[in-house]
Scaffold this active site. Structure first.
Site, short mmCIF file in Angstrom:
data_model
loop_
_atom_site.label_atom_id
_atom_site.label_comp_id
_atom_site.label_asym_id
_atom_site.label_seq_id
_atom_site.Cartn_x
_atom_site.Cartn_y
_atom_site.Cartn_z
N CYS A 107 23.79 74.48 -0.47
CA CYS A 107 22.39 74.84 -0.70
C CYS A 107 21.78 75.58 0.49
CB CYS A 107 21.56 73.62 -1.06
SG CYS A 107 21.53 72.39 0.24
N ASN B 265 22.47 76.31 6.95
CA ASN B 265 21.54 76.75 8.00
C ASN B 265 21.67 75.84 9.22
OD1 ASN B 265 20.75 78.27 5.81
ND2 ASN B 265 18.91 77.05 5.41
N ASP B 266 21.61 74.54 8.96
CA ASP B 266 21.73 73.61 10.08
C ASP B 266 23.18 73.43 10.51
OD1 ASP B 266 19.21 72.77 11.01
OD2 ASP B 266 18.87 71.76 9.11
N HIS C 46 1.10 83.70 -1.29
CA HIS C 46 0.97 83.47 -2.72
C HIS C 46 0.90 84.80 -3.47
CE1 HIS C 46 -0.24 79.01 -3.31
NE2 HIS C 46 0.99 79.24 -3.70
N GLU D 204 25.20 68.84 7.34
CA GLU D 204 24.49 69.80 8.20
C GLU D 204 24.87 69.64 9.66
OE1 GLU D 204 20.27 70.62 6.57
OE2 GLU D 204 20.45 68.45 6.56
N ARG E 162 15.75 66.24 -2.33
CA ARG E 162 16.08 65.95 -0.92
C ARG E 162 14.95 65.10 -0.35
NH1 ARG E 162 16.97 70.59 3.52
NH2 ARG E 162 14.77 70.99 3.28
N ARG F 184 18.75 78.32 15.39
CA ARG F 184 18.65 79.34 14.35
C ARG F 184 17.33 80.10 14.38
NH1 ARG F 184 17.96 74.90 9.42
NH2 ARG F 184 16.35 76.04 8.34
N ARG G 218 12.91 70.86 -2.06
CA ARG G 218 12.44 70.65 -0.68
C ARG G 218 11.15 69.84 -0.72
NH1 ARG G 218 14.42 74.05 3.11
NH2 ARG G 218 15.87 75.65 2.43
C1 PEP Z 1 20.11 73.89 5.61
O1 PEP Z 1 20.02 73.42 6.74
O2 PEP Z 1 21.03 74.66 5.25
C2 PEP Z 1 19.10 73.56 4.59
C3 PEP Z 1 19.23 73.93 3.33
O3 PEP Z 1 18.01 72.88 5.02
P1 PEP Z 1 16.78 73.56 5.79
O4 PEP Z 1 16.99 75.04 5.78
O5 PEP Z 1 15.56 73.12 5.08
O6 PEP Z 1 16.90 72.95 7.16
MG MG Z 2 18.63 71.74 7.07
#
Ligand code: PEP
Ligand code: MG
Length: 565
Positions: free
Chosen positions: A499, A451-452, A186, A428, A329, A462, A293
């Site tokens: 995203c 990311n996924d 924070h 994803e 989401r 990852r 999120r």
């Molecule tokens: C992703 O997977 O790209 C994503 C935005 O979700 P998270 O990073 O929360 O898994």
């Molecule tokens: Mg994800």
């Protein structure tokens, strides 16, 4: 002149000021037993300490908007009925008020620390802060504040809690160096919001840095220069001027709805997880929220958040965004995101297990609470529902059935909602790429979770440091997946967003524009820089080259070609 380089960059920037060493005071607590006859008095003492701390938090609230968000978070945490109940239980078991507070907060801290998630374990630091404050109050110590600081300083400490930082008039803080601290605590969030350079985990800072000397903090270089020569001082003053100029130029983009040189409007939205992110998103002129999120609402609680709590959160967020979209989401839990109050069965492959949409579909009652809350909030703004980790078409049908059930229930209860609320999915998984055309027939939009998508396309964890050398999210396979998703979406006349973290990677902004991406959803601090690149890009000039980039076979060739863009 002395230069010390170490630590971890938390908030970028350069600052000049006198070094100010801040020593935290330790708390000493005895395990003190009390007589039955004292129980009521100790409960009063306990409640009084909470009230005193609340009044103090409210009294320092006027300082600054960003800080107020943190103070509000503390006010909320301190009112947690579970913690208060636990503390009172310790008193009724014949422990002193201060020991009871310590035990109740330590329990909350242990629970948070047991969760392998940086965000949650950093919230534990806030509870430490609250514990110290309450015990200081009971022990009769005065609050340490910085009202006496009236010149520009660089704060040096082992750690500075959010409430302490909030008591300072931040116009005087030109930099912070901490021996401990997390890059996303924070305290770091406040520093980021206020553009204060911050270096954390700077070992032995208080030993190496003398008090009350003129110094320059260069957070990007993780360095502090103490007693700089005139020449170096001049050099840094120029750097600060150039930096400020860059910021001033970027700030001109706050109100701009970005368009490429050839006139394509591009959305730059924000990924948010809390009110502070939202504030920063709005401040930087986000065109809406592309990823809310909601997992943090669940992870920050000691039990599943109620419909009312979620409804209030979504409504508040939607109202703050006005007409701009809020993409919520649904719960993305499991894998690397556990819940302290839900017992997941042991899984051999948690990332291929009870995660995200699968959790919601198997725990339908919990899912319905979230969907009802989103539906109820939907009349207060442009709310969209986004489903994480969709890998099969059936999953969307199942969600639609559950959503219909929720709508029917709300109809019966005569509660309003927006019946045409948009439903989208996150792409994803590789299967969602292959099924894009089937999915696009039944959903309103796709947002690419790189990311996924990258981890599942490469079958590469990852979060696993051992194989980090194999991991890059700029590679031909994921970029070709992205191209397929973009083309399929456009074939169905639907806009496509991204995203995942790749959307905020400035190295690929041009490439993504060239491939046809319509909307970027990024962390709030990246919004202006992404807007800047969009405004400078002519898609017509880079379209062909972009295709040739993703047709390279190796990561290296691809990166080399990317430079030509
Ligand atoms: C992703 O997977 O790209 C994503 C935005 O979700 P998270 O990073 O929360 O898994
Ligand atoms: Mg994800």
């Amino acid at each position: 002149m002395k230069t010390v380089v170490r630590g971890v960059l938390s908030c970028e920037g350069i600052g000049i000021g006198k070094t100010f060493i801040y020593e935290n005071r330790d708390i000493k607590i005895e395990k003190k037993h009390i007589e039955d006859s004292n129980i009521l008095n100790e409960i009063k003492l306990l409640k009084k300490s909470i009230d005193t701390y609340k009044s103090y938090l409210k009294s320092i609230k006027k300082n600054n908007k960003e800080q107020n968000e943190i103070l509000d978070a503390h006010l909320q945490m301190i009112d947690d009925p579970v913690i208060i109940k636990n503390a009172i239980k310790y008193v009724t078991d014949n422990y002193s008020a201060e020991y009871s507070i310590k035990m109740a907060l330590d329990e909350a801290i242990i629970t948070m620390n047991s969760i392998d998630d940086e965000y949650i374990s950093l919230r534990a630091l806030d509870y430490e802060d609250i514990k110290t404050r309450l015990i200081h109050i009971i022990q009769g110590e005065n609050f340490l504040d910085f009202s006496n600081i009236n010149e520009e300083v660089i704060l040096v400490s082992d750690d500075i809690s959010p409430s302490v930082l909030s008591s300072i008039d931040t116009k005087y803080i030109k930099g912070i160096i901490l021996e401990k601290g997390g890059a996303k605590s924070h305290t770091a969030l406040i520093a980021d919001a206020l553009n204060i350079p911050l270096i954390v985990r700077f070992e032995k800072a208080r030993e190496l840095i003398d008090e009350n000397h003129l110094a320059i903090i260069d957070a990007n270089e993780r360095s502090i220069i103490i007693d700089p020569t005139d020449e170096i001082l001049e050099d840094y003053k120029n750097k600060i001027a150039r930096h400020n100029l860059k910021i001033t130029k970027l700030k001109k983009l706050i109100q701009v709805n970005p368009k490429t040189v050839d006139g394509k409007k591009i959305g730059v939205l924000a990924n948010i997880g809390n009110d502070l992110d939202l504030k920063n998103a709005i401040y930087n002129g986000a065109n809406g929220v592309g990823l809310f999120r909601t997992e943090f609402l669940y992870m920050n609680m000691s039990s599943f958040p109620s419909e009312e709590f979620q409804f209030n959160t979504y409504r508040r967020t939607a109202k703050k965004l006005g007409e701009k979209p809020l993409t919520i989401r649904t719960l993305d839990i499991g894998g690397d995101k556990p819940l302290s109050y839900y017992k997941f069965k042991k899984e051999d492959n948690p990332f291929l297990g009870l995660r995200a949409i699968r959790f919601s579909l198997l725990e339908k009652d919990i899912f319905k609470i979230q969907l009802r809350a989103i539906l109820r909030a939907s009349i207060y703004g442009d709310i969209k529902i986004m489903l994480p980790l969709i890998s099969q078409v059936e999953e969307v049908y199942l969600v639609k059935n559950i959503l219909k059930e929720c709508m029917n229930e709300l109809d019966k209860q005569k509660i309003s909602y927006s019946p045409n609320i948009e439903i989208g999915i996150m792409s994803e998984t590789p299967s969602s790429v292959f099924l894009a055309k089937d999915l696009l027939k039944i959903v309103d939009f796709i947002s690419i979770g790189t990311n996924d998508l990258n981890q599942y396309t490469l079958a590469l964890d990852r979060g696993n440091d051992t194989i980090i050398d194999f991991y890059s999210d700029i590679n031909p396979s994921i970029l070709r997946c992205i191209k397929i998703l973009i083309d399929e979406s456009h074939r169905f006349n639907k806009q496509i967003s991204m995203c995942g973290a790749l959307a905020g990677n400035l190295k690929v902004t041009k490439l993504l524009l060239g491939l046809g991406l319509d909307n970027f959803s990024v962390v709030p601090s990246k919004i202006l820089e992404v807007k800047k690149i969009i405004e400078e890009t002519d898609i017509n000039l880079i379209k062909e080259k972009s295709i040739s980039v993703i047709n390279e076979s190796t990561n290296k060739e691809l990166l080399d070609k990317l430079k030509e863009l």
